[in-house]
Design an enzyme around this catalytic site. Structure first.
Site, PDB file in Angstrom:
ATOM      1  N   ASN A  37       0.825  -1.222   0.000  1.00 57.03           N
ATOM      2  CA  ASN A  37       0.000   0.000   0.000  1.00 57.03           C
ATOM      3  C   ASN A  37       0.857   1.269   0.000  1.00 57.03           C
ATOM      4  N   ASN A  40       4.799   2.922   3.689  1.00 56.82           N
ATOM      5  CA  ASN A  40       6.154   3.221   4.166  1.00 56.82           C
ATOM      6  C   ASN A  40       7.180   2.923   3.073  1.00 56.82           C
ATOM      7  N   SER A 129      10.410 -11.488  14.198  1.00 55.45           N
ATOM      8  CA  SER A 129      11.513 -10.663  14.683  1.00 55.45           C
ATOM      9  C   SER A 129      12.099 -11.269  15.947  1.00 55.45           C
ATOM     10  N   ALA A 130      13.385 -11.008  16.157  1.00 58.27           N
ATOM     11  CA  ALA A 130      14.035 -11.425  17.399  1.00 58.27           C
ATOM     12  C   ALA A 130      13.388 -10.750  18.600  1.00 58.27           C
ATOM     13  N   TYR A 153       4.308  -3.491  19.156  1.00 56.01           N
ATOM     14  CA  TYR A 153       4.893  -4.016  17.915  1.00 56.01           C
ATOM     15  C   TYR A 153       5.290  -5.480  18.119  1.00 56.01           C
ATOM     16  N   LYS A 157       3.755  -9.225  16.574  1.00 56.05           N
ATOM     17  CA  LYS A 157       4.495 -10.318  15.915  1.00 56.05           C
ATOM     18  C   LYS A 157       4.258 -11.635  16.647  1.00 56.05           C
ATOM     19  N   PHE A 182      17.106 -10.909  13.035  1.00 60.00           N
ATOM     20  CA  PHE A 182      17.806 -10.181  14.085  1.00 60.00           C
ATOM     21  C   PHE A 182      17.905  -8.708  13.638  1.00 60.00           C
ATOM     22  N   ASN A 183      19.059  -8.113  13.458  1.00 52.56           N
ATOM     23  CA  ASN A 183      19.071  -6.675  13.127  1.00 52.56           C
ATOM     24  C   ASN A 183      19.508  -6.448  11.683  1.00 52.56           C
ATOM     25  N   ARG A 235      24.307  -6.413  19.427  1.00 55.89           N
ATOM     26  CA  ARG A 235      23.254  -6.941  18.564  1.00 55.89           C
ATOM     27  C   ARG A 235      23.862  -7.818  17.486  1.00 55.89           C
ATOM     28  N   GLY A 301      13.186   0.035  27.369  1.00 56.24           N
ATOM     29  CA  GLY A 301      12.843  -1.198  26.648  1.00 56.24           C
ATOM     30  C   GLY A 301      14.029  -1.904  26.015  1.00 56.24           C
ATOM     31  N   ASP A 302      15.211  -1.249  25.979  1.00 59.75           N
ATOM     32  CA  ASP A 302      16.380  -1.888  25.364  1.00 59.75           C
ATOM     33  C   ASP A 302      16.931  -2.998  26.253  1.00 59.75           C
TER      34      ASP A 302
HETATM   35  P1  NAD Z   1       9.347  -1.517   5.596  1.00 65.61           P
HETATM   36  O1  NAD Z   1       8.451  -0.579   6.314  1.00 65.61           O
HETATM   37  O2  NAD Z   1      10.467  -0.960   4.799  1.00 65.61           O
HETATM   38  O3  NAD Z   1       8.479  -2.463   4.646  1.00 65.61           O
HETATM   39  C1  NAD Z   1       7.158  -2.835   4.955  1.00 65.61           C
HETATM   40  C2  NAD Z   1       6.313  -2.607   3.710  1.00 65.61           C
HETATM   41  O4  NAD Z   1       4.962  -2.995   3.997  1.00 65.61           O
HETATM   42  C3  NAD Z   1       6.282  -1.142   3.247  1.00 65.61           C
HETATM   43  O5  NAD Z   1       6.578  -1.087   1.875  1.00 65.61           O
HETATM   44  C4  NAD Z   1       4.850  -0.696   3.535  1.00 65.61           C
HETATM   45  O6  NAD Z   1       4.407   0.268   2.614  1.00 65.61           O
HETATM   46  C5  NAD Z   1       4.093  -2.005   3.442  1.00 65.61           C
HETATM   47  N1  NAD Z   1       2.850  -2.062   4.237  1.00 65.61           N
HETATM   48  C6  NAD Z   1       2.686  -1.698   5.540  1.00 65.61           C
HETATM   49  N2  NAD Z   1       1.415  -1.910   5.914  1.00 65.61           N
HETATM   50  C7  NAD Z   1       0.767  -2.437   4.835  1.00 65.61           C
HETATM   51  C8  NAD Z   1      -0.566  -2.854   4.599  1.00 65.61           C
HETATM   52  N3  NAD Z   1      -1.515  -2.778   5.552  1.00 65.61           N
HETATM   53  N4  NAD Z   1      -0.876  -3.332   3.366  1.00 65.61           N
HETATM   54  C9  NAD Z   1       0.063  -3.402   2.394  1.00 65.61           C
HETATM   55  N5  NAD Z   1       1.328  -3.003   2.560  1.00 65.61           N
HETATM   56  C10 NAD Z   1       1.681  -2.529   3.773  1.00 65.61           C
HETATM   57  O7  NAD Z   1       9.899  -2.551   6.675  1.00 65.61           O
HETATM   58  P2  NAD Z   1      11.034  -3.653   6.549  1.00 65.61           P
HETATM   59  O8  NAD Z   1      12.177  -3.214   7.384  1.00 65.61           O
HETATM   60  O9  NAD Z   1      11.266  -4.015   5.133  1.00 65.61           O
HETATM   61  O10 NAD Z   1      10.340  -4.854   7.321  1.00 65.61           O
HETATM   62  C11 NAD Z   1       9.610  -5.852   6.632  1.00 65.61           C
HETATM   63  C12 NAD Z   1       8.991  -6.788   7.650  1.00 65.61           C
HETATM   64  O11 NAD Z   1      10.013  -7.350   8.462  1.00 65.61           O
HETATM   65  C13 NAD Z   1       8.024  -6.104   8.608  1.00 65.61           C
HETATM   66  O12 NAD Z   1       6.944  -6.989   8.854  1.00 65.61           O
HETATM   67  C14 NAD Z   1       8.837  -5.906   9.873  1.00 65.61           C
HETATM   68  O13 NAD Z   1       8.042  -5.892  11.021  1.00 65.61           O
HETATM   69  C15 NAD Z   1       9.722  -7.152   9.834  1.00 65.61           C
HETATM   70  N6  NAD Z   1      10.985  -6.975  10.555  1.00 65.61           N
HETATM   71  C16 NAD Z   1      11.796  -5.901  10.259  1.00 65.61           C
HETATM   72  C17 NAD Z   1      12.975  -5.719  10.955  1.00 65.61           C
HETATM   73  C18 NAD Z   1      13.855  -4.526  10.685  1.00 65.61           C
HETATM   74  O14 NAD Z   1      14.654  -4.178  11.565  1.00 65.61           O
HETATM   75  N7  NAD Z   1      13.777  -3.879   9.532  1.00 65.61           N
HETATM   76  C19 NAD Z   1      13.356  -6.646  11.938  1.00 65.61           C
HETATM   77  C20 NAD Z   1      12.522  -7.727  12.193  1.00 65.61           C
HETATM   78  C21 NAD Z   1      11.331  -7.885  11.491  1.00 65.61           C
HETATM   79  C1  WQD Z   2      20.486  -1.300  18.311  1.00 64.00           C
HETATM   80  C2  WQD Z   2      21.392  -0.788  19.428  1.00 64.00           C
HETATM   81  C3  WQD Z   2      20.333   0.801  20.892  1.00 64.00           C
HETATM   82  C4  WQD Z   2      19.882   4.035  17.987  1.00 64.00           C
HETATM   83  C5  WQD Z   2      14.910  -2.867  16.759  1.00 64.00           C
HETATM   84  C6  WQD Z   2      13.562  -3.397  17.127  1.00 64.00           C
HETATM   85  C7  WQD Z   2      13.459  -4.842  16.758  1.00 64.00           C
HETATM   86  C8  WQD Z   2      13.827  -5.060  15.294  1.00 64.00           C
HETATM   87  C9  WQD Z   2      15.124  -4.426  14.937  1.00 64.00           C
HETATM   88  C10 WQD Z   2      11.837  -5.011  13.982  1.00 64.00           C
HETATM   89  C11 WQD Z   2      20.686  -0.690  20.783  1.00 64.00           C
HETATM   90  C12 WQD Z   2      21.484   1.433  20.143  1.00 64.00           C
HETATM   91  C13 WQD Z   2      20.181   2.820  18.580  1.00 64.00           C
HETATM   92  C14 WQD Z   2      20.579   5.203  18.407  1.00 64.00           C
HETATM   93  C15 WQD Z   2      21.852   3.855  19.946  1.00 64.00           C
HETATM   94  N1  WQD Z   2      12.867  -4.459  14.407  1.00 64.00           N
HETATM   95  N2  WQD Z   2      21.152   2.730  19.538  1.00 64.00           N
HETATM   96  N3  WQD Z   2      21.550   5.063  19.354  1.00 64.00           N
HETATM   97  O1  WQD Z   2      16.495  -1.990  19.309  1.00 64.00           O
HETATM   98  O2  WQD Z   2      18.006  -3.926  18.668  1.00 64.00           O
HETATM   99  O3  WQD Z   2      15.903  -3.597  17.478  1.00 64.00           O
HETATM  100  O4  WQD Z   2      15.129  -3.059  15.351  1.00 64.00           O
HETATM  101  O5  WQD Z   2      11.414  -6.100  14.256  1.00 64.00           O
HETATM  102  O6  WQD Z   2      12.163  -5.225  17.016  1.00 64.00           O
HETATM  103  O7  WQD Z   2      13.371  -3.246  18.522  1.00 64.00           O
HETATM  104  O8  WQD Z   2      17.719  -2.022  17.066  1.00 64.00           O
HETATM  105  O9  WQD Z   2      18.990  -0.393  15.759  1.00 64.00           O
HETATM  106  O10 WQD Z   2      17.188   0.450  17.321  1.00 64.00           O
HETATM  107  O11 WQD Z   2      19.299  -0.488  18.276  1.00 64.00           O
HETATM  108  O12 WQD Z   2      22.726   3.796  20.805  1.00 64.00           O
HETATM  109  O13 WQD Z   2      20.333   6.310  17.934  1.00 64.00           O
HETATM  110  O14 WQD Z   2      21.805   0.549  19.102  1.00 64.00           O
HETATM  111  O15 WQD Z   2      20.264   1.280  22.188  1.00 64.00           O
HETATM  112  O16 WQD Z   2      21.623  -1.025  21.772  1.00 64.00           O
HETATM  113  P1  WQD Z   2      17.042  -2.862  18.272  1.00 64.00           P
HETATM  114  P2  WQD Z   2      18.273  -0.537  17.030  1.00 64.00           P
END
Ligand code: NAD
Ligand code: WQD
Length: 346
Positions: A37, A40, A129-130, A153, A157, A182-183, A235, A301-302
């Protein structure tokens, strides 16, 4: 309708991880249809994916909460499976907008699964996600570790994971591979696609790269008194192209599985922990930029440390991460310096 083994619907395929995965899928011989959609992401990301694969990628603009729109998609062509990236991912925003997060991430996924069931498409790869491991008791974290979440969030998940577990029990034709990332960091080596946060980044790597390119003044390091190698958080950073390859490996795996695997959670990480300071130094070295920072209070929350056991992915999928922290920094820097304003060309 006979399922076409090659055709994959990628929800959220215009986003950060989805766009890289679309390229990996194409390279592995899959036909990809993106459903997004654009809440983002942008058309420009899709254009660049098309240019990288050398042909227009099929894109349908739609929302996973829109059952009628999804029905049209599944009625029009036969899919082997769905990789489900679509969702919202900002932890802080999820605390202030929980209903929006549960609606997108939980209700949206339920709608998608219902329509898949209607069309007998039962191969599903879910972006988990982790974060579902909360504050882990034992490191590295394996897939049997306890799960708990402290923010909406993460809870969204975890709720989807529980729904997938129940679905697998109810009907043994489902393949429900749940990839716990993970990250994810880094970008495509071409520098054409990468992570494009809308606002000031919440995550570490985009923040560092925006300081390095001069868009932000300095990095605040949240906490230097954790029980880690240097007091800063640790991480498991994983290159987004390694992550993308993990999705291809997951699809290849489930193609060969009879009976279906049911609910199958798999970590996608490198197995190695890197501290915030270590990442910062590596980025500085590859970019040649001085990156100013200050120590600040811990972020609510970290957790101190989080890194994966990557054994299950290796055993079942034959997949392991191959790119280093230096590769991750190099590719993030290339993307950031070639596109200081992300996909916003104005
Ligand atoms: P992103 O926001 O770049 O990509 C998500 C995409 O989904 C976007 O293009 C957005 O437009 C689309 N979207 C959101 N809601 C929608 C809806 N209702 N219908 C259709 N499209 C929709 O995020 P990302 O980093 O690519 O993450 C992808 C997936 O992986 C997500 O589910 C996220 O929660 C999960 N994830 C991401 C991370 C991370 O750190 N990036 C870590 C763990 C899990
Ligand atoms: C990493 C480390 C911060 C920003 C998040 C989500 C997790 C997953 C991945 C989706 C931590 C430190 C960060 C800054 C800092 N996403 N930090 N200064 O928190 O491990 O994970 O993204 O599923 O659900 O919680 O990733 O990159 O935000 O942080 O010092 O400006 O960097 O404290 O130690 P995180 P992060």
């Amino acid at each position: 309708m006979e399922n076409n083994k090659n055709k994959i619907l990628v929800t959220g395929g215009a986003g950060y991880i989805g766009s890289h995965t679309c390229i990996a899928l194409h390279e592995a011989g899959y036909e990809v249809v993106i459903y997004d959609n654009l809440s983002n992401s942008s058309q420009e990301a899709i254009n660049r994916v098309s240019s990288l694969i050398g042909k227009p990628i099929e894109f349908i603009e739609g929302d996973i909460r829109d059952a009628d729109s999804l029905r049209q998609v599944f009625a029009a062509q036969p899919f082997f499976g769905v990789i489900h990236f679509a969702g919202l991912k900002a932890v802080g925003e999820s605390v202030t907008e929980p209903l929006m997060y549960y609606d997108n991430n939980v209700s949206g996924t339920i709608t998608l699964l219902k329509i898949m069931a209607e069309y007998e498409v039962k191969n599903f790869v879910f972006s988990s996600s982790a974060t579902v491991y909360g504050d882990p008791e034992i490191l590295p974290i394996n897939e049997d570790s306890q799960r708990s979440c402290t923010n909406p969030y993460g809870q969204s998940k975890l709720t989807v994971e529980h729904i997938l577990e129940d679905l697998a029990v109810s009907d043994n034709h489902w393949n429900l591979i749940t990839l716990r990332y993970f990250n994810p960091v880094g970008a495509h080596p071409s520098g054409q696609i990468g992570e494009d946060p809308n606002d000031i980044p919440n995550n570490l790597m985009p923040y560092i790269s925006q300081v390095a390119v001069g868009k932000l003044d300095q990095l605040s390091i949240f906490g230097n008194d954790y029980p880690t190698v240097d007091g800063t958080g640790v991480r498991d950073f994983i290159h987004v192209t390694d992550l993308a390859a993990g999705h291809v490996a997951a699809l290849n795996y489930l193609e060969s599985q009879t009976p279906a695997v049911g609910f199958l959670p798999i970590n996608l990480g490198t197995g190695k922990g890197t501290s915030v300071l270590e990442l910062l130094r590596a980025f500085s070295a590859v970019s040649g930029q001085d990156i100013p920072f200050q120590f600040a209070a811990r972020r609510a929350g970290d957790i101190a440390s989080c890194y994966a056991s990557a054994d299950k992915a290796k055993e079942l999928l034959g997949w392991q991460a191959s790119l280093s922290i230096t590769d991750m920094c190099q590719d993030s820097w290339r993307w950031q310096s070639m596109n200081p304003n992300g996909y916003n060309l104005a």
